[in-house]
Design an enzyme around this catalytic site. Structure first.
Site, PDB file in Angstrom:
ATOM      1  CG  HIS A  63     -15.227   9.149  35.904  1.00  0.00           C
ATOM      2  ND1 HIS A  63     -15.389   8.956  37.411  1.00  0.00           N
ATOM      3  CD2 HIS A  63     -15.485   7.738  35.604  1.00  0.00           C
ATOM      4  CE1 HIS A  63     -15.274   7.869  37.782  1.00  0.00           C
ATOM      5  NE2 HIS A  63     -15.519   6.897  36.532  1.00  0.00           N
ATOM      6  CE  LYS A  73     -14.390  15.647  36.904  1.00  0.00           C
ATOM      7  NZ  LYS A  73     -14.194  14.399  36.875  1.00  0.00           N
ATOM      8  CE1 TYR A 133     -15.391  15.571  41.171  1.00  0.00           C
ATOM      9  CE2 TYR A 133     -14.558  13.876  43.062  1.00  0.00           C
ATOM     10  CZ  TYR A 133     -15.457  14.258  41.988  1.00  0.00           C
ATOM     11  OH  TYR A 133     -16.197  13.188  41.454  1.00  0.00           O
ATOM     12  CG  ASP A 171     -14.966   3.683  36.594  1.00  0.00           C
ATOM     13  OD1 ASP A 171     -15.662   4.564  35.874  1.00  0.00           O
ATOM     14  OD2 ASP A 171     -14.389   3.888  37.733  1.00  0.00           O
TER      15      ASP A 171
END
Length: 192
Positions: A63, A73, A133, A171
């Site tokens: 992603h 991130k 995250y 996905d």
């Protein structure tokens, strides 16, 4: 104090916060803007995300968000273990389509910094795994993208049988890198 180790791709870092324990448990400062800045990492995080995966073999990724909403991130595991991956998707970069992977776990108490310009994904290595995250921009569905986790051009060596991984529909339908919208590399560091 943070222990920081480059992972071989431009800006991708492993970060190990100190952990102080006694008979009551432990304390750890997992993020401190001043300590990160002293280590050369100056990012303005705006959102925290938390994912839970009930089974081992849940694969999330690859992603990313495109500019102007690209995200850095800072990823860590609060329960369980994952194999975490960053892929350079900056077209024209000397390391375009190269990847690096690292195990993140509560036992290792480590984190990975995935800069904007990289796709990110992970697979759970044990059940009941939780990942938290921080990101430097808000979720923007119009800029949200993904790339196939098993793209042969990238060639990620996932430490699980990929035939049995659990994927989201997003996905499963992700394009390969050659068909994906990606960043344009600039030696000056600007992403386009």
């Amino acid at each position: 104090m943070l222990e920081i180790r480059p992972l071989g791709l431009d800006g991708v870092l492993e970060i190990a916060p100190r952990k102080f324990g006694d008979d009551r448990g432990f304390f750890s400062e997992t993020y401190n803007a001043r300590a990160f800045a002293e280590a050369g990492v100056t990012l303005g995080f705006v959102q925290d995300n938390h994912s839970f995966s009930a089974a081992a073999g849940v694969l999330r990724g690859l992603h990313y968000q495109l500019p102007p909403r690209a995200q850095d991130k800072l990823v860590r595991v609060t329960r369980g273990r994952v194999f975490d991956v960053a892929v350079d998707i900056r077209h024209g970069s000397p390391t375009f389509a190269k990847w690096v992977g690292i195990e993140l776990s509560t036992q290792k108490w480590n984190q990975i910094l995935v800069p904007a310009g990289f796709a990110h994904g992970f697979v759970t290595l044990e059940p009941d795994t939780e990942v938290i995250y921080k990101v430097t921009d808000y979720y923007a569905p119009e800029q949200d993208r993904s790339i196939r986790f098993d793209d042969p051009q990238i060639g990620i060596q996932w430490p699980v049988d990929i035939a049995g991984v659990q994927l989201s529909e997003k996905d499963r339908a992700a394009p390969v890198l050659a068909m994906a919208d990606v960043f344009q590399y600039s030696p000056e560091g600007a992403l386009k």
